[in-house]
Design an enzyme around this catalytic site. Structure first.
Site, short mmCIF file in Angstrom:
data_model
loop_
_atom_site.label_atom_id
_atom_site.label_comp_id
_atom_site.label_asym_id
_atom_site.label_seq_id
_atom_site.Cartn_x
_atom_site.Cartn_y
_atom_site.Cartn_z
N ARG A 276 0.85 -1.20 0.00
CA ARG A 276 0.00 0.00 0.00
C ARG A 276 0.88 1.24 0.00
O ARG A 276 1.67 1.45 0.93
CB ARG A 276 -0.89 0.04 1.25
CG ARG A 276 -1.74 -1.22 1.48
CD ARG A 276 -3.03 -1.17 0.70
NE ARG A 276 -3.71 -2.45 0.72
CZ ARG A 276 -4.82 -2.73 1.40
NH1 ARG A 276 -5.37 -1.79 2.13
NH2 ARG A 276 -5.37 -3.92 1.32
N GLU B 99 0.75 4.14 1.02
CA GLU B 99 0.09 5.09 1.91
C GLU B 99 1.15 5.95 2.58
O GLU B 99 2.07 5.42 3.19
CB GLU B 99 -0.67 4.35 3.01
CG GLU B 99 -1.97 3.77 2.55
CD GLU B 99 -2.61 2.89 3.63
OE1 GLU B 99 -3.71 3.21 4.06
OE2 GLU B 99 -2.00 1.88 4.00
N ARG C 114 0.62 2.01 13.07
CA ARG C 114 -0.17 0.87 12.60
C ARG C 114 -0.21 0.70 11.08
O ARG C 114 -0.88 -0.16 10.56
CB ARG C 114 -1.58 0.97 13.16
CG ARG C 114 -2.30 2.21 12.69
CD ARG C 114 -3.53 2.41 13.49
NE ARG C 114 -4.59 2.93 12.66
CZ ARG C 114 -5.86 2.61 12.80
NH1 ARG C 114 -6.25 1.78 13.72
NH2 ARG C 114 -6.76 3.14 12.03
N HIS C 115 0.48 1.61 10.39
CA HIS C 115 0.53 1.51 8.92
C HIS C 115 1.94 1.22 8.45
O HIS C 115 2.89 1.85 8.90
CB HIS C 115 0.09 2.81 8.26
CG HIS C 115 -1.36 3.07 8.36
ND1 HIS C 115 -1.91 3.85 9.35
CD2 HIS C 115 -2.40 2.63 7.60
CE1 HIS C 115 -3.23 3.89 9.20
NE2 HIS C 115 -3.55 3.15 8.14
N GLU D 247 -8.73 -1.47 13.94
CA GLU D 247 -9.22 -2.37 12.90
C GLU D 247 -8.14 -3.40 12.56
O GLU D 247 -7.01 -3.03 12.24
CB GLU D 247 -9.57 -1.55 11.65
CG GLU D 247 -10.04 -2.40 10.49
CD GLU D 247 -9.83 -1.73 9.15
OE1 GLU D 247 -10.19 -0.56 9.01
OE2 GLU D 247 -9.28 -2.40 8.24
N SER E 101 -11.16 -6.32 7.54
CA SER E 101 -12.45 -5.94 6.97
C SER E 101 -12.84 -6.95 5.93
O SER E 101 -12.00 -7.73 5.45
CB SER E 101 -12.44 -4.51 6.41
OG SER E 101 -11.33 -4.31 5.61
N ARG F 156 -1.12 -6.64 12.50
CA ARG F 156 -2.02 -5.93 13.43
C ARG F 156 -2.62 -6.90 14.44
O ARG F 156 -2.79 -6.57 15.61
CB ARG F 156 -3.13 -5.23 12.66
CG ARG F 156 -2.64 -4.01 11.95
CD ARG F 156 -3.80 -3.07 11.67
NE ARG F 156 -3.36 -1.97 10.84
CZ ARG F 156 -4.19 -1.13 10.24
NH1 ARG F 156 -5.50 -1.29 10.38
NH2 ARG F 156 -3.73 -0.15 9.52
P1 AMO Z 1 -8.47 -3.54 3.88
O1 AMO Z 1 -7.94 -2.57 2.93
O2 AMO Z 1 -9.33 -3.02 5.01
O3 AMO Z 1 -9.39 -4.62 3.14
O4 AMO Z 1 -7.28 -4.38 4.49
C1 AMO Z 1 -7.52 -5.51 5.30
C2 AMO Z 1 -6.66 -5.46 6.54
O5 AMO Z 1 -5.29 -5.36 6.19
C3 AMO Z 1 -4.59 -4.61 7.18
N1 AMO Z 1 -3.98 -3.43 6.56
C4 AMO Z 1 -2.78 -2.93 6.92
N2 AMO Z 1 -1.88 -3.33 7.82
C5 AMO Z 1 -0.75 -2.61 7.94
N3 AMO Z 1 -0.46 -1.52 7.19
C6 AMO Z 1 -1.33 -1.07 6.27
N4 AMO Z 1 -1.02 -0.01 5.52
C7 AMO Z 1 -2.56 -1.79 6.10
N5 AMO Z 1 -3.62 -1.65 5.27
C8 AMO Z 1 -4.48 -2.65 5.58
C9 AMO Z 1 -5.60 -4.21 8.21
C10 AMO Z 1 -6.90 -4.28 7.45
O6 AMO Z 1 -8.00 -4.50 8.30
N6 AMO Z 1 -9.86 -6.58 0.16
C11 AMO Z 1 -10.21 -6.14 1.49
C12 AMO Z 1 -10.51 -7.29 2.41
C13 AMO Z 1 -11.75 -8.06 2.03
O7 AMO Z 1 -12.81 -7.44 1.85
O8 AMO Z 1 -11.64 -9.29 1.94
C14 AMO Z 1 -9.04 -5.32 2.05
O9 AMO Z 1 -7.92 -5.40 1.62
O10 AMO Z 1 -5.56 -5.19 9.24
#
Ligand code: AMO
Length: 434
Positions: free
Chosen positions: A212, A214, A220-221, A357, A360, A408
């Site tokens: 990602r 981001e 947490r990211h 979170e 999801s 996480r």
């Molecule tokens: P989402 O984008 O919410 O959903 O990602 C799912 C889970 O991945 C983790 N996560 C991260 N952990 C660390 N750093 C990050 N930058 C980061 N981004 C996300 C979180 C998050 O809850 N396709 C959907 C899932 C689905 O619907 O099956 C998805 O990717 O724990």
């Protein structure tokens, strides 16, 4: 003949043994010296009475630099002076690799070392038992995840991490060069795991990196994390997905508490297994809790870090660490989520653990026309989703699934202060090395 030993399986009566490890510390008292030798299991004391082992061996061993790698051969004796209850009286040793001086950071020094220094010298940081233990627990956690999903009939799959387009939205994509084309690092296996639902592989899981782009410098990211994705067909409703997640997570937390006892002791943590069933809060209920907590969010807003934390504190007061958040407005959720007919809501959910979170997911829109309409509503061009949409045109069962960020999950289980503690070599906007 000497036997190569780890500190964990040494016993008095073994006779002459050889132990391998790192020189953690040396104390030279003149007539006697003590060398703490560390291996992956712990520490054994090498006790060196000068008269007994001879001047030459004494001098050589006591002049070793900290963190040098050696094998020491000697006799094992009982000792009430050491944590192990044993000590090794050396008769010979071999120096495999002398460590440079000074060390980039200490292994046993009690001073608080900055996260950046630790990550820059991760090979050294990982020599600390309490840091290494986290990764042993992570490995156990993944094994427990696999055990739980396999028991429930899921097939492990591996989907591409180089893709032609994003799955979750454009802004978070890392663009790469793919010969003469542009490509992207995969944000999520979302499109592929759904395509597989049309094949008869009707329960799949994947544990793999997700990328990602981001620009978030938070605890947490990260820009690369390990996503545990599941997708299952023939569901009656989203509740079937929630029930499956609950079974898996409970297996993982219960299992880690039991199997990881030694490591948990090393890091000084006790895992509390959240009670079941995991409660379900609606998004509207969360908004009210957040607003009452002094953070003014409007309908449709993301709860965000602060909102999640307020909800987490509220749930903690009721003794609930893990809870689902359901009934999200469809507007706030991706195109592949099914709308709740006749309402503004969707069949999407989040799973939050101690105010953060961790997952999801939701029930997916499996009806071709409705899916295309939803893409258009979100401003997406169905033409860009050719291979994905084809799978919906020729027979797609009802299905749903989830994505769980395993770091996480681990962070919350172990109450770690930062997601970087749960990643060997983390990647974030300012870190690309080591
Ligand atoms: P989402 O984008 O919410 O959903 O990602 C799912 C889970 O991945 C983790 N996560 C991260 N952990 C660390 N750093 C990050 N930058 C980061 N981004 C996300 C979180 C998050 O809850 N396709 C959907 C899932 C689905 O619907 O099956 C998805 O990717 O724990």
């Amino acid at each position: 003949m000497t036997a190569l030993k780890d500190s964990s399986n040494i016993a008095v009566g073994d006779g002459i043994v050889t132990v391998n490890g790192w020189v953690q510390d040396i104390r030279n008292m003149g007539g006697i010296a003590f060398l703490q030798l560390r291996d992956r299991f712990g520490i054994i004391q090498v006790t060196m009475p000068k008269k007994k082992i001879g001047q030459e061996l004494f001098d050589e061993l006591t002049s070793l630099s900290r963190e040098s790698v050696i094998s020491v051969t000697g006799e094992v004796k009982e000792s009430n002076q050491t944590a192990l209850g044993l000590e090794l009286i050396p008769s010979e040793y071999q120096l495999h690799s002398a460590a440079g001086v000074p060390l980039p950071m200490g292994v046993i020094d009690k001073v608080n070392v900055e996260m950046d220094t630790r990550l820059n010298n991760r090979f050294m940081d990982l020599r600390k038992p309490e840091v290494k233990a986290i990764f042993e627990l992570k490995s156990m956690m993944v094994a427990l995840i696999e055990e739980a999903v396999r028991e429930n009939g899921f097939t492990q799959v591996f989907t591409p991490k180089i893709s032609a387009a994003g799955a979750e939205g454009g802004a978070e994509l890392f663009k790469i060069k793919y010969f003469d084309k542009d490509a992207f690092l995969s944000q999520s296996p979302q499109l592929y795991k759904q395509v597989l639902m049309s094949t008869g592989l009707d329960r799949v899981f994947e544990i793999a990196p997700a990328f990602r782009a981001e620009q978030s410098n938070t605890n947490r990211h990260v820009t690369e994390f390990i996503s545990f994705d599941g997708e299952m067909s023939w569901i009656q409703s989203m509740d079937d997905v929630l029930a499956m997640i609950e079974v898996i997570i409970d297996h993982v937390i219960t299992g880690l508490k039991e199997k990881g006892q030694k490591q948990l002791e090393i890091i000084g943590k006790e895992i509390v297994v959240p009670s079941r069933p995991y409660p379900k809060l609606t998004y509207s209920e969360c908004l009210k809790i957040v607003n009452d907590g002094g953070l003014p969010l409007k309908n449709g807003d993301d709860l965000g870090t602060e909102g999640e934390k307020i909800v987490g504190d509220y749930m903690a007061k009721q003794g609930k660490d893990l809870y689902f958040i359901v009934e999200y407005p469809e507007e706030a959720k991706p195109f592949y989520i099914m709308e709740k007919d006749g309402t503004e809501f969707s069949y999407a959910f989040d799973l939050d653990y101690k105010g953060q979170e961790i997952s999801s997911g939701g029930q997916r829109e499996h009806r071709y026309d409705r899916l295309v309409a939803r893409m258009e509503k979100k401003g997406l061009d169905p033409e860009d989703f050719g291979f994905y949409l084809d799978a919906f045109r020729y027979g797609m069962p009802p299905h749903g699934g989830w994505g769980i960020g395993i770091e996480r999950l681990l962070v919350k289980m172990l109450d770690l202060p930062n997601i970087r503690e749960a990643i060997l070599f983390p990647r974030d906007p300012s870190r690309l090395s080591p």
